[in-house]
Design a protein around this motif. Structure first.
Motif, PDB file in Angstrom:
ATOM      1  N   THR A 299       0.838  -1.209   0.000  1.00 37.54           N
ATOM      2  CA  THR A 299       0.000   0.000   0.000  1.00 37.54           C
ATOM      3  C   THR A 299       0.868   1.253   0.000  1.00 37.54           C
ATOM      4  O   THR A 299       0.603   2.223  -0.724  1.00 37.54           O
ATOM      5  N   LEU A 300       1.930   1.228   0.808  1.00 37.65           N
ATOM      6  CA  LEU A 300       2.846   2.365   0.866  1.00 37.65           C
ATOM      7  C   LEU A 300       3.501   2.602  -0.496  1.00 37.65           C
ATOM      8  O   LEU A 300       3.641   3.746  -0.945  1.00 37.65           O
ATOM      9  N   LEU A 301       3.881   1.523  -1.171  1.00 37.54           N
ATOM     10  CA  LEU A 301       4.490   1.665  -2.500  1.00 37.54           C
ATOM     11  C   LEU A 301       3.506   2.281  -3.492  1.00 37.54           C
ATOM     12  O   LEU A 301       3.884   3.116  -4.322  1.00 37.54           O
ATOM     13  N   LYS A 302       2.245   1.876  -3.428  1.00 38.86           N
ATOM     14  CA  LYS A 302       1.248   2.407  -4.358  1.00 38.86           C
ATOM     15  C   LYS A 302       0.982   3.890  -4.111  1.00 38.86           C
ATOM     16  O   LYS A 302       0.655   4.630  -5.044  1.00 38.86           O
ATOM     17  N   ILE A 303       1.108   4.320  -2.856  1.00 36.15           N
ATOM     18  CA  ILE A 303       0.992   5.755  -2.571  1.00 36.15           C
ATOM     19  C   ILE A 303       2.193   6.494  -3.151  1.00 36.15           C
ATOM     20  O   ILE A 303       2.063   7.572  -3.743  1.00 36.15           O
ATOM     21  N   LEU A 304       3.390   5.905  -3.021  1.00 40.54           N
ATOM     22  CA  LEU A 304       4.587   6.512  -3.612  1.00 40.54           C
ATOM     23  C   LEU A 304       4.449   6.605  -5.129  1.00 40.54           C
ATOM     24  O   LEU A 304       4.889   7.577  -5.748  1.00 40.54           O
ATOM     25  N   LEU A 305       3.833   5.599  -5.733  1.00 43.90           N
ATOM     26  CA  LEU A 305       3.634   5.588  -7.182  1.00 43.90           C
ATOM     27  C   LEU A 305       2.572   6.582  -7.632  1.00 43.90           C
ATOM     28  O   LEU A 305       2.556   6.999  -8.787  1.00 43.90           O
ATOM     29  N   GLY A 306       1.670   6.931  -6.711  1.00 48.88           N
ATOM     30  CA  GLY A 306       0.555   7.796  -7.080  1.00 48.88           C
ATOM     31  C   GLY A 306      -0.675   7.026  -7.497  1.00 48.88           C
ATOM     32  O   GLY A 306      -1.668   7.619  -7.929  1.00 48.88           O
TER      33      GLY A 306
END
Length: 709
Positions: free
Chosen positions: A535-542
């Motif tokens: 989930t954190l990675l997907k927030i970083l990705l936008g």
């Protein structure tokens, strides 16, 4: 009489379009050159095959033979064929004909080219219309055929083995009770490609073996050949291969594990049946003694301890008490694979086969599994590319290379040292022998024609012939991964300020996250599964927007994202070159091949169907696809899954050389230690930086495991 022939065609193939019937009739009416069934087939056969299908060629040829007697040929007599030359009534004066043609307004037709009746000519518009309809039907049939055919057709793996008649008889009679396994003189192939040739493997009962080797050499295929008993395994030896995830149904996780103990389940079922009969007043006096026997057997196998044992295994693999009571259909594929692993550990087969067991596990579960397998009582054969796991678990290493398998005592580190020493000795022996051969050959060449030394020369020649032929060391080519060059960007590159995320109201995944990444960042994110790393990675990705807080990124940022489910996103029907062509069009084929080659997919591999590649080779293709867009920042989610140890080392070196920033989620300890400069831990709805780095995190996890034991 082309009408008769056309009528035969209508009766045989009534579903053909009317335009095609008319076209065929026109061809048959102009039939001066159609003297045989073969001539007719050449004229209309391909058209009919397009209309009804090439598989009906035989019927079409028979029909063409039937047309011949019904055709009106050049002499006007049905049913006869005129194959001879036509006799002219008078000599033909070509010069006179040419002069007349110049003088007359109307062109005189040559006797050599008879003008056909306009009524018998084929209508071009009808022909075009018929061909257009045929093309449309053919395209529809092609699409239908593709839907009906399986999506991917793979060559099947095969195994062959030389087994003596004595061994077969002993196995059939059950005359051999040892749990040791020896697979002699066997071959394994995948389609036409030979993976293993004339190899022998010995597995001593109670020892733990690691099968190592480069991607694509056949490690997983060998495990499948053993588990399917395509290679001879004594019939009394139980074999279990953890490959398929547990089927999702209404069975709870704990009960799914307990079901593996068939003996316990049989006795419990028998106990229930006897008690039911007693409760119904069954007069059988032996029921009480039968019940006592069942209780005695249950006590002997310690059936009462089974639920606790199953619960400990599930807990070690990350299932809390609440998760252990959930139905298996409520879990994702990764968690159902953990249940499959728990079932295997609980049932304790004589030979347990594990293929990349750490891929689905977080760091805590990996450490627990390492400790659990250290005390494994039966034989274990595991394929893994986790260097730390291989240094702790195995007692022996099987090295698959150049179509053969060598055995080494000790763990992976000992294997590397011993292998290097063996190769040095082998190379020294080869060089010494080559030098000796050259010296002897020089003597032979010098005195070959000297009569006095003829006998000595002959003895030297015979000596050379008897020398064993040593081969130089075949060193495996080094693996090199090349990431694209990245231009420098001004800060901030990527930043999260006081970010909070929740999927549902009052279901907070994490909050208060402050993460900042620069062009030289090497951030590793760790934590148990389900704590929000992806989930954190997907927030970083936008891809996801934070519930609270802000995501800030440089407008020139180009992120390359490698997902742990990269294989699911690849089209398995195409080859690697086609995959890159479909995503990034407009380049020449050499550019695509050069890109794939920079990740070790070269030669024939670049033209093989993706489905036929190994897991590690597919990962390299995914890396190549990711880098084709020339990103300047990487977000990598479990990139080491399926990669061999050499490729993981190359990945670490490539990350170190990369000029852009990297955020990495991984549980591979060696890779983390190679590249990590910042360690972020997800847990307790927080994401915090651990100052002590990975050593502090591992110590913390080991303490948590000890506390639960």
């Amino acid at each position: 009489m082309a009408e008769v022939a056309t009528q035969l065609l209508r009766e045989k193939f009534p579903n053909i379009d009317e335009e095609i019937f008319q076209y065929v009739e026109g061809v048959l009416n102009s039939s001066e050159d159609l003297h045989s069934g073969e001539d007719v087939y050449e004229a209309i056969g391909s058209l009919l095959e397009d209309a009804v299908g090439a598989e009906r060629e035989g019927e079409i040829r028979k029909l063409c033979d039937m047309f011949v007697p019904n055709l009106t040929l050049s002499n006007g007599t049905p049913g006869t064929t005129t194959t001879g030359n036509r006799i002219l009534d008078a000599p033909v004066q070509l010069s006179e004909m040419a002069a007349n043609m110049e003088q007359e307004e109307e062109v005189i037709k040559s006797v050599w080219s008879k003008e056909r009746d306009e009524a018998l000519k084929v209508d071009q518009r009808k022909l075009d219309k018929a061909e257009a309809k045929l093309k449309e039907k053919k395209e529809k049939r092609t699409v239908t055929d593709k839907k009906e055919q399986p999506a991917i057709i793979l060559d099947m793996a095969t195994a062959s083995q030389v087994v003596s008649k004595k061994e077969r008889v002993l196995d059939a009679k059950g005359g051999c009770n040892t749990k040791d396994i020896r697979i002699e003189s066997f071959d394994v192939a995948f389609g036409e490609r030979v993976l293993i040739q004339n190899a022998t493997v010995s597995l001593a009962f109670g020892r733990r073996y690691a099968l190592v080797g480069r991607n694509g050499l056949g490690k997983t295929t060998l495990l499948r050949m053993i588990s399917s008993r395509s290679l001879r395994i004594p019939s009394h030896v139980s074999v279990l291969h953890v490959e398929q995830e547990v089927t999702g149904d209404d069975t709870i996780a704990l009960e799914s594990v307990l079901e593996c103990d068939i003996q316990r389940n049989t006795l419990i079922q028998k106990e229930k049946e006897i008690q039911a009969r007693i409760a119904q007043g069954d007069p059988d006096e032996t029921l009480s003694s039968q019940l006592s026997e069942v209780y005695a057997e249950l006590q002997a196998i310690e059936a009462d301890k089974a639920p606790a044992k199953a619960s400990v295994i599930l807990s070690g693999l990350g299932f809390n008490p609440e998760m252990q009571t959930r139905k298996t259909r409520e879990f994702s594929g990764g968690w159902r694979m953990r249940i499959a692993l728990a079932r295997a550990l609980f049932s304790q087969p004589d030979l347990l086969l594990l293929d990349e067991p750490t891929n689905m596990l977080d760091m805590k579960a990996i450490i627990w599994l390492e400790n659990y397998l250290m005390g494994w009582p039966t034989t274990l054969l595991v394929v893994s590319h986790d260097r730390h796991f291989l240094d702790i678990v195995p007692t022996d290493v099987l090295h698959l290379h150049t179509q053969t398998i060598d055995t080494y005592k000790g763990n992976y580190e000992n294997f590397i040292n011993t292998k290097n020493e063996r190769q040095k000795n082998q190379q020294r022996e080869y060089e010494a022998q080559a030098q000796f051969r050259a010296h002897v050959q020089e003597f032979i060449d010098k005195f070959r024609y000297n009569a006095k030394r003829a006998s000595l020369v002959q003895s030297k020649i015979k000596m050379l012939e008897k020398l064993p032929e040593l081969k130089p060391v075949e060193k495996e080519t080094g693996v090199v991964l090349r990431f694209p060059e990245a231009e420098k960007l001004n800060t901030p590159i990527l930043q999260l300020d006081e970010v909070q995320f929740e999927y549902k109201k009052d279901t907070v995944i994490f909050s208060g996250v402050n993460l900042s990444a620069a062009m030289n960042s090497r951030i590793c994110i760790v934590g148990e599964n389900g704590t929000g790393k992806t989930t954190l990675l997907k927030i970083l990705l936008g891809e996801l927007s934070p519930t609270k807080g802000h995501r800030v990124c440089n407008r020139s940022l180009r992120i390359g994202y490698f997902t742990q489910h990269h294989v699911d996103q690849l089209d398995m029907r195409v080859c690697p070159v086609e995959l890159l062509q479909n995503k990034y069009t407009g380049k020449n084929i050499e550019e695509y091949r050069r890109q794939l080659g920079s990740f070790g997919i070269s030669g024939d591999l670049a033209l093989q169907q993706l489905a036929s590649l190994s897991g590690g080779q597919k990962s390299r293709v995914a890396f190549s696809l990711m880098c084709m867009g020339n990103p300047n920042f990487f977000i990598l989610d479990e990139p080491t899954n399926h990669l061999d140890i050499e490729t993981i080392e190359a990945l670490g070196e490539a990350i170190q050389k990369f000029k852009g920033g990297v955020v990495l989620v991984s549980h591979d300890e060696r890779l983390i230690r190679m590249v990590c400069t910042e360690l972020w831990v997800c847990g307790d709805k927080k994401v915090r930086c651990m100052e002590g780095g990975f050593d502090e995190y591992r110590t913390l996890v080991e303490k948590e495991i000890q506390a639960t034991l």
